[in-house]
Design a protein around this motif. Structure first.
Motif, PDB file in Angstrom:
ATOM      1  N   CYS A   1      45.007  37.589  78.027  1.00 17.92           N
ATOM      2  CA  CYS A   1      44.740  36.492  79.098  1.00 17.92           C
ATOM      3  C   CYS A   1      44.898  35.330  78.361  1.00 17.92           C
ATOM      4  O   CYS A   1      44.196  34.930  77.632  1.00 17.92           O
TER       5      CYS A   1
ATOM      6  N   ARG B   1      39.246  39.021  84.924  1.00 18.26           N
ATOM      7  CA  ARG B   1      38.150  38.157  85.074  1.00 18.26           C
ATOM      8  C   ARG B   1      38.664  36.783  85.637  1.00 18.26           C
ATOM      9  O   ARG B   1      38.109  35.904  86.019  1.00 18.26           O
ATOM     10  N   CYS B   2      40.168  36.627  85.720  1.00 18.84           N
ATOM     11  CA  CYS B   2      40.906  35.385  86.227  1.00 18.84           C
ATOM     12  C   CYS B   2      41.712  35.730  87.244  1.00 18.84           C
ATOM     13  O   CYS B   2      42.320  36.727  87.267  1.00 18.84           O
TER      14      CYS B   2
ATOM     15  N   CYS C   1      44.383  39.792  84.997  1.00 17.44           N
ATOM     16  CA  CYS C   1      43.371  39.689  84.085  1.00 17.44           C
ATOM     17  C   CYS C   1      41.915  40.033  85.155  1.00 17.44           C
ATOM     18  O   CYS C   1      42.203  39.588  86.370  1.00 17.44           O
TER      19      CYS C   1
ATOM     20  N   CYS D   1      41.211  33.147  79.367  1.00 17.18           N
ATOM     21  CA  CYS D   1      39.952  33.519  79.087  1.00 17.18           C
ATOM     22  C   CYS D   1      39.936  34.268  77.695  1.00 17.18           C
ATOM     23  O   CYS D   1      38.692  34.604  77.309  1.00 17.18           O
TER      24      CYS D   1
HETATM   25 ZN    ZN Z   1      41.258  36.222  81.924  1.00 17.36          ZN
END
Ligand code: ZN
Ligand code: ADP
Ligand code: ZN
Length: 660
Positions: A393, A377-378, A375, A396
């Motif tokens: 994911c 973002r994570c 991911c 998120c």
């Molecule tokens: Zn994520």
């Protein structure tokens, strides 16, 4: 001139003063419309005085006082006050999160009449078992406050104990509050309650209710018209004028812990509420939280025990550990398990294969260059969902299509690694082409309606093999289910999180408890590479007390809760360095070292260091004295509030954190 001290839903630890014009009257507990900044807000009056820390001439006049509800009662305000100081949350936030949305609107929506609940055929009361009678007799309503742990193996009839206690509370003119972890997963319980008390108004309170329905139910609880309230964690803050009993079912369940906004444990607030109200509380579980168990062992809680299954024909399942080091596995499944499923198919019984990982595979990877689907973002992998051809994911919610080739090297031969429920379902279907396989996880069952349909199909015998996550582990009675196979348990055995064994044990006991609930004997097969692990020995022996004693000994030696009390300061920012620098500032404050009984650890990144584009750091404060920690926290918090935090940094304090 009267001054109203008003709690507003703001992240500020203070009240706001307004003057009341002399022609109006007010009462503590009423809502009031007040000017705030350039707009207006709805707040709750928590004090009325004739003085203020501010010059009276500078105070703004309060607006309209809402009288569509009687004042929120004192005991409710006291409960919110406790939660506010215990959890370091502003009183206004606590108070207003407890109210249905419509009551916080400047322009309240029109109220709608509710639909009449459908009539349910009344259910007879079974004759109590001796153990049930003993447990019920141990609760003394006349004695005021008592906290009690009802420790009963799966299927031992804890619900029947709850129903009888509710009956007693109702008979003496009181209301009862029954908290459950996730109402969607327990439609059976709601039905059982309604069927037992067909003449009584029972209302549900949980976050999935439509706003109007939630407000209607809340009002019925508050007015006393509803005698039984069945709710999830947020329901613990429902004002009830004649509350006489609180029950927390599956009290160990993590969903009683709120993980954002005001971070509180509804179970712990419930115990305090019972104390405040001078009434009994019953915490029920087959696998109590170790904190609760320690309280019962230490004599602070009464201990009520149900050792036998209530249904005389049912017995606890035989649990067997399959040592997979010596076995050939196909798609992670042993021949022994395959054969056991085959036998159930021949007998017309049901099997459940438990794998607590949804999706097709936990990751998509390129063997040529080592690329894995991560991911953006994570700090987590994107899970492959083949059913709708997405990478997703689970933290998120980010999702994207499946690439045709490796995004790094262009290799077209990229593979799923590991397995989730979708893959297992597909493979089992190739092994048992005739079998009706039903997958039950959050991808296949998204709403309560779907869940009810699934339960009906299982009960109606429309499925031979269930493949499911922990959704299936909780509290259901499937009379034809005689085999449970457990895959993928090992990953939790050596997790860095010291609470992981407690959670794994609970999960295994819960899922094992699905087998053999009726006349048919159940069998549980757990696949593992660590057959000698003491946790499995305890599961085989259905020995919660033994497991708990061993875990508590380890916790005591390591100085972990319940032998220490903890609070976590967390900071999140676009960059980890910013978060850590802030935490370092907080730990360098003189208030941080003001009490030598409170130990402050070094700031570190959280385990899941990046979530939805924010990097997260944490700092642990710990003490062997609860009062010392509680005295320390507000001073430290006030000092942290004075720090100049960078614009994009957010921080909070969590008391009694469960996750690290
Ligand atoms: Zn994520
Ligand atoms: P638990 O909540 O402890 O897992 P339940 O309350 O769901 O257990 O009870 C398990 C099963 O036993 C249910 O089918 C329930 O109807 C039945 N049962 C409960 N109490 C009795 C009793 N006293 N006599 C006969 N059956 C009972
Ligand atoms: Zn590649």
């Amino acid at each position: 001139m009267p001054v109203l001290r008003v709690a507003l839903d703001l992240p500020l630890h203070r009240l706001f003063d307004y003057v009341l014009d002399s022609s109006s009257t007010a009462e503590v507990g009423l809502r009031v419309r007040v000017p705030f900044g350039r707009g207006e807000k709805i707040g709750v009056i928590v004090e009325i005085g004739d003085d203020s820390d501010w010059p009276l001439a500078q105070l703004k006049p309060a607006g309209e006082i809402r009288r569509d509800l009687p004042p929120l009662p004192r005991d409710f305000l006291a409960l919110c006050d406790f939660a506010s100081s215990y959890y370091q949350a502003p009183l206004g936030e606590v108070l207003l999160q407890a109210l249905p949305a419509g009551l916080k609107r400047l322009d309240p929506p029109k109220r709608q009449a509710g639909r009449q609940a459908k009539k349910i055929a009344p259910a007879p009361r079974p004759e109590l078992t001796a153990e049930q009678s003993t447990a019920i007799a141990a609760i003394d309503f006349a004695a005021g406050f008592s906290a009690n742990l009802l420790h009963g193996v799966t299927g031992s009839g804890k619900t029947e104990v709850y129903l009888r206690l509710v009956e007693q509370a109702l008979a003496s003119g009181r209301q009862a509050l029954l908290l459950v972890p996730e109402i969607n997963l327990t439609p059976q319980l709601e039905e059982r309650v309604r069927a037992r008390f067909p003449e009584t108004l029972v209302v549900a309170l949980h976050s999935e209710l439509a706003e109007a329905a939630r407000e209607r139910n809340w009002r019925a609880a508050f007015s006393g018209e509803a005698r039984i309230v069945l709710g999830t964690r947020l329901a613990i803050f429902t004002p009830m004028p004649a509350l006489g009993l609180i029950i927390v079912d599956e009290e160990h369940d993590a969903s009683f812990k709120q993980q954002d906004g005001m971070r509180y444990s509804a179970r712990d607030v419930a115990v305090f509420r019972a104390h405040l109200a001078g009434i009994p509380i019953v915490l029920g579980s087959a696998t109590p939280a170790l904190e609760t168990w320690a309280n019962a062992q230490g004599g602070r809680y009464g201990l009520l025990t149900l050792r036998e299954r209530a249904n005389r024909e049912a017995s606890l399942p035989d649990v067997r550990i399959l040592d997979t080091r010596k076995m050939v596995l196909k798609e992670g499944v042993s021949e022994r398990l395959i054969a056991a499923i085959q036998t159930r198919l021949e007998r017309g019984e049901q099997s459940l294969v438990f794998l607590n990982r949804r999706g097709y595979a936990p990751v998509l990877a390129c063997p040529a260059c080592g690329w894995v689907s991560r991911c953006k973002r994570c700090a987590a992998n994107l899970v492959l969902h083949l059913a709708d051809r997405r990478l997703r994911c689970h933290h998120c919610g980010f999702e994207t299509g499946i690439p045709k080739a490796c995004p790094t090297c262009g290799n077209q031969d990229i593979h799923p690694f590991g397995r989730g429920t979708q893959r297992l379902e597909g493979w089992l279907q190739t092994q048992f082409p005739e079998a009706r396989i039903l997958r039950v996880d959050r991808d296949s069952v998204k709403s309560r309606k779907q869940w009810e349909v699934v339960l009906e199909r299982i009960h109606g015998g429309e499925a031979d093999i269930l493949v499911g996550t922990q959704m299936l582990a909780k509290g259901h009675d499937f009379p034809k289910l005689t085999l449970v196979g457990v895959l993928g348990a090992d990953s939790a055995l050596f997790a860095a999180d010291w609470r992981a064994p407690e959670r794994l044990f609970a999960q295994l006991m819960q899922v094992a408890g699905r087998a053999g609930r009726a006349e048919l004997k159940g069998e549980v097969l757990i696949q593992t590479q660590y057959p000698d692990h003491p946790l499995f020995a305890a599961v085989v022996a259905h020995d919660y007390p033994g497991f708990a004693a061993q875990q508590l000994k380890e916790r005591e030696q390591a100085g972990f809760p319940p032998y220490a009390f903890q609070a976590m300061l967390r900071a999140e920012a676009p960059e980890m360095a910013t978060a850590i620098a802030f935490l370092e500032q907080a730990s360098a404050l003189p208030e941080a070292s003001a009490d030598e009984r409170v130990m402050i650890y070094d700031p570190i990144p959280m385990k899941m260091a990046r979530l939805a584009n924010l990097e997260r750091g944490q700092l642990l404060a710990e003490s062997s004295s609860r009062p010392a920690l509680q005295a320390f926290l507000p001073r430290w918090r006030a000092a942290i509030e004075q720090l100049k935090a960078p614009g994009k940094l957010r921080w909070h304090i969590e008391v009694d954190p469960l996750e690290f």
